[in-house]
Design an enzyme around this catalytic site. Sequence first.
Site, PDB file in Angstrom:
ATOM      1  N   GLY A  29       0.818  -1.206   0.000  1.00  0.00           N
ATOM      2  CA  GLY A  29       0.000   0.000   0.000  1.00  0.00           C
ATOM      3  C   GLY A  29       0.851   1.255   0.000  1.00  0.00           C
ATOM      4  N   ASP A  40      -3.858  -4.071  -9.789  1.00  0.00           N
ATOM      5  CA  ASP A  40      -3.850  -4.611 -11.149  1.00  0.00           C
ATOM      6  C   ASP A  40      -3.025  -3.730 -12.079  1.00  0.00           C
ATOM      7  OD1 ASP A  40      -5.521  -6.662 -10.335  1.00  0.00           O
ATOM      8  OD2 ASP A  40      -7.345  -5.580 -10.865  1.00  0.00           O
TER       9      ASP A  40
END
Length: 309
Positions: free
Chosen positions: A214, A244
């Site tokens: 993250g 993605d």
Amino acid sequence: MKKIAVVGSINSDYFVEADVLPKTGETILGNNFFRALGGKGANQAVAASRLGAEVSFFGSVGKDDNGYFAKDTFMQENIVTSFLLFENNAHTGAAFVEISNSENRIIVIPGANSFTNKKYVENYLEQILKHDIFIFQLEIPMETIDYLIPILYEHQKIIIVNPAPAQLIKQDIIDKITYLTPNEHEYQEVLDQPDSSMEDALTKYPNKLVITCGQDGVKFFDGNRIVHVPVHVVKAVDTTGAGDTFCGAFAVALADGKELSECIRFGNIAAALSVQKKGAQAGMPFKKDVDQIIKEERIDDTERDIPQN
């Protein structure tokens, strides 16, 4: 540049936006609803194609409006659609995404994605092997992973597995994967190491295990030390599809012959740019967008190196 094949999922994504996410048994009023093409496989294919790669998609859809919409969208994104299976006995996969304050939670219904199985691979194996770099996720049957990866390994292909939704991958398959890219919440389940620290997991798989963390960036072990590649900081609007985008961009950088840390940096920049719009694919950047950020960072680095009077 090497040719990329994405073997993966296609979904219709249904997005709901609200100020807060409902608790169990609670009903709330939302702010907005929209639908878009998604699925981790489709997202990664779009990300890679927009960044300049030659991309083919291997996967399955239903013979329904969503299936034809997926094919049309792929064609608009310059993705090869020759290998799409239109299945009569299933609907196109679907995902239901709840968004609040740039965070999300997702439920996926596989639908026709279940037909991207061993039989499908056997039918298209000759065409599959004409590609150089392969991207997998875990929204298709695990039998596909278990069957195809050993074949690709024997043919010395570059194999990227983004193990989401998280589930255990067999050790003999992990050994044949070139790059395994779980996030910080997935790696323990994927590796069957529930008590392992991130550092221990990374050091066990040098230059193979790439963990996305993250806002804390991406980490991998280069054989001597744990390398931390920081994120490119932006104001996030919607984080759906950021992982993605990273994966697709990572594959493009590999196809371009970049070193591992540079591939991760390229992926981080692309992922950061992608979260500035709503929807998994809407914000995915084009090559010129990422190249511009890289150019600006180089200028900044040069200016910092100039001696000050």
